[in-house]
Design a protein around this motif. Structure first.
Motif, PDB file in Angstrom:
ATOM      1  N   VAL A  27     -83.677 -29.575   7.099  1.00 23.86           N
ATOM      2  CA  VAL A  27     -83.910 -30.868   6.450  1.00 23.86           C
ATOM      3  C   VAL A  27     -85.224 -31.481   6.921  1.00 23.86           C
ATOM      4  O   VAL A  27     -85.997 -32.032   6.118  1.00 23.86           O
ATOM      5  N   ALA A  28     -85.516 -31.377   8.229  1.00 28.78           N
ATOM      6  CA  ALA A  28     -86.786 -31.898   8.740  1.00 28.78           C
ATOM      7  C   ALA A  28     -87.968 -31.159   8.118  1.00 28.78           C
ATOM      8  O   ALA A  28     -88.977 -31.769   7.735  1.00 28.78           O
ATOM      9  N   GLY A  29     -87.848 -29.832   8.033  1.00 30.95           N
ATOM     10  CA  GLY A  29     -88.918 -29.056   7.421  1.00 30.95           C
ATOM     11  C   GLY A  29     -89.111 -29.392   5.950  1.00 30.95           C
ATOM     12  O   GLY A  29     -90.248 -29.465   5.458  1.00 30.95           O
ATOM     13  N   LEU A  30     -88.004 -29.617   5.238  1.00 29.63           N
ATOM     14  CA  LEU A  30     -88.103 -29.974   3.824  1.00 29.63           C
ATOM     15  C   LEU A  30     -88.833 -31.303   3.634  1.00 29.63           C
ATOM     16  O   LEU A  30     -89.560 -31.483   2.654  1.00 29.63           O
ATOM     17  N   ALA A  31     -88.598 -32.230   4.547  1.00 26.75           N
ATOM     18  CA  ALA A  31     -89.298 -33.512   4.458  1.00 26.75           C
ATOM     19  C   ALA A  31     -90.812 -33.319   4.481  1.00 26.75           C
ATOM     20  O   ALA A  31     -91.560 -34.032   3.803  1.00 26.75           O
ATOM     21  N   CYS A  32     -91.272 -32.323   5.260  1.00 25.17           N
ATOM     22  CA  CYS A  32     -92.707 -32.017   5.305  1.00 25.17           C
ATOM     23  C   CYS A  32     -93.156 -31.259   4.061  1.00 25.17           C
ATOM     24  O   CYS A  32     -94.239 -31.516   3.523  1.00 25.17           O
ATOM     25  N   VAL A  33     -92.322 -30.306   3.600  1.00 24.24           N
ATOM     26  CA  VAL A  33     -92.701 -29.509   2.436  1.00 24.24           C
ATOM     27  C   VAL A  33     -92.904 -30.380   1.205  1.00 24.24           C
ATOM     28  O   VAL A  33     -93.863 -30.219   0.446  1.00 24.24           O
ATOM     29  N   VAL A  34     -91.996 -31.340   0.984  1.00 28.44           N
ATOM     30  CA  VAL A  34     -92.092 -32.184  -0.216  1.00 28.44           C
ATOM     31  C   VAL A  34     -92.961 -33.414   0.040  1.00 28.44           C
ATOM     32  O   VAL A  34     -93.156 -34.237  -0.865  1.00 28.44           O
ATOM     33  N   GLU A  35     -93.478 -33.553   1.292  1.00 26.74           N
ATOM     34  CA  GLU A  35     -94.310 -34.704   1.674  1.00 26.74           C
ATOM     35  C   GLU A  35     -93.642 -36.003   1.248  1.00 26.74           C
ATOM     36  O   GLU A  35     -94.188 -36.806   0.490  1.00 26.74           O
ATOM     37  N   VAL A  36     -92.436 -36.198   1.775  1.00 21.41           N
ATOM     38  CA  VAL A  36     -91.610 -37.312   1.336  1.00 21.41           C
ATOM     39  C   VAL A  36     -92.275 -38.660   1.591  1.00 21.41           C
ATOM     40  O   VAL A  36     -92.043 -39.626   0.853  1.00 21.41           O
ATOM     41  N   TRP A  37     -93.157 -38.737   2.603  1.00 21.40           N
ATOM     42  CA  TRP A  37     -93.790 -40.008   2.924  1.00 21.40           C
ATOM     43  C   TRP A  37     -94.752 -40.483   1.836  1.00 21.40           C
ATOM     44  O   TRP A  37     -95.056 -41.660   1.746  1.00 21.40           O
ATOM     45  N   SER A  38     -95.206 -39.549   0.985  1.00 23.58           N
ATOM     46  CA  SER A  38     -96.166 -39.939  -0.055  1.00 23.58           C
ATOM     47  C   SER A  38     -95.482 -40.586  -1.252  1.00 23.58           C
ATOM     48  O   SER A  38     -96.144 -41.121  -2.129  1.00 23.58           O
TER      49      SER A  38
END
Length: 339
Positions: free
Chosen positions: A146-157
């Protein structure tokens, strides 16, 4: 008797490891197949098809391909109607409808991240509903994935709060939990287990009926299917993209995914399925020219690490008790001696 008892206890360790290795390979193939759906669907959407119409073509086309399989396993309709209906409503129609409805209100990255909370929900289902043990490795794998997915989809953007959109994405996650749990049904039933191909075939048929009522495909621009669509500047026949979506991203994806769940376990298969988002991102980079950032590359590596840790240790399913050994000496003493 010895041979049958050995079989009931799960077979030799080497056979168990080979079966697990095959299950992992099938789970990876399923993730690759599912991950390629967006790459093939995006050119069709840009050519003029509505996203929900693409979903309907995907499910209906796969149901048509699997129709002979459905006829062969028609006895399942009488034996396991609830399983077939649940698989069609949740694993096929529910995931697709909720996800596409969610991305109409919230960013795709946020929707993907919420949907792929499903492995964590699967762990909760297995631990608290089915009351089966869950290893620390599987739990750690979920956290990393889940942490890695947050980076893959660039959730912060794309952070934003839309209550309805988030609820729809969570609905897609719950439906995906249904996919993993229902795929595992019958894995301990031996010869009585429902054939996974039959379950998939009827699930696609049920999903087609449900999506037809929602999507109403008679309003589709059918002319798009006779033309071409641009894939990173290269014109590709629309029918070829449809074949890709139907045969690879649906039929192959569902078949390999369901068989993988039965050979592994729902928690492990769920974590490996997180690779779908990574694969989709990489394929979009290669085939559609969508470049990857440094956080996405790091996130992909973290997801891979989570999947590796989760599959490295899985709980052994409880085995039926061995046949009791007859107490011949006791019987002889009670009967007064040998005959």
């Amino acid at each position: 008797m010895l041979g049958s008892r050995k079989k009931s206890q799960g077979g030799a360790p080497g056979e168990v490891e080979r079966g697990r290795g095959l299950g992992l390979g099938l789970a990876l193939l399923s993730a690759v197949a599912f991950g390629g759906s967006g790459v093939a669907a995006k050119p069709l959407i840009e050519a003029g098809l509505d996203p929900l119409h693409v979903v309907w073509l995907r499910v209906a086309g796969a149901a048509l391909v699997m129709l002979p399989v459905a006829w062969r396993h028609r006895a399942l309709v009488r034996r396991r109607p609830a399983l077939l209906a649940g698989f069609g409503l949740l694993a096929v129609a529910g995931v697709q409808a909720c996800y596409f409805a969610a991305i109409s209100r919230i960013p795709v990255g946020v929707a993907l991240l919420v949907e792929y909370l499903a492995p964590a929900l699967v762990l909760g289902w297995v631990r608290f509903v089915q009351r089966r043990p869950v290893t620390r490795a599987a739990a750690l794998g979920v956290v990393l994935a889940v942490a890695g997915l947050a980076c893959v989809v660039e959730v912060w953007s794309g952070l934003g709060f839309d209550a309805v959109g988030l609820l729809l994405a969570l609905g897609a996650a719950c439906c995906q939990v249904g996919y993993f749990v229902l795929s595992d049904q019958g894995s301990d039933a031996g010869d009585e287990a429902p054939d996974p191909l039959g379950v998939i075939a009827y699930g696609l048929l049920v999903g087609t009926v449900v999506l037809t009522l929602i999507v109403r495909p008679w309003g589709m621009d059918w002319g798009v299917l006779g033309g071409s669509a641009a894939m990173d500047g290269t014109m590709v026949p629309a029918w070829l993209l449809i074949c890709w979506i139907v045969l690879l991203a649906t039929v192959v994806a569902y078949v390999t995914g369901v068989v993988a769940v039965r050979r592994l376990s729902p928690p492990v298969a769920g974590v490996v399925a997180c690779l779908e988002a990574v694969i989709a991102t990489v394929l979009a980079w290669v085939l559609l020219g969508e470049r990857l950032s440094a956080p996405q590359l790091v996130g992909g590596a973290v997801v891979l690490a989570g999947a590796f840790i989760a599959q490295s240790s899985t709980p052994v399913k409880p085995q039926p008790p061995a046949d009791p050994v007859p107490d011949f000496e006791g019987e002889l003493s009670r009967s007064g001696g040998a005959a």
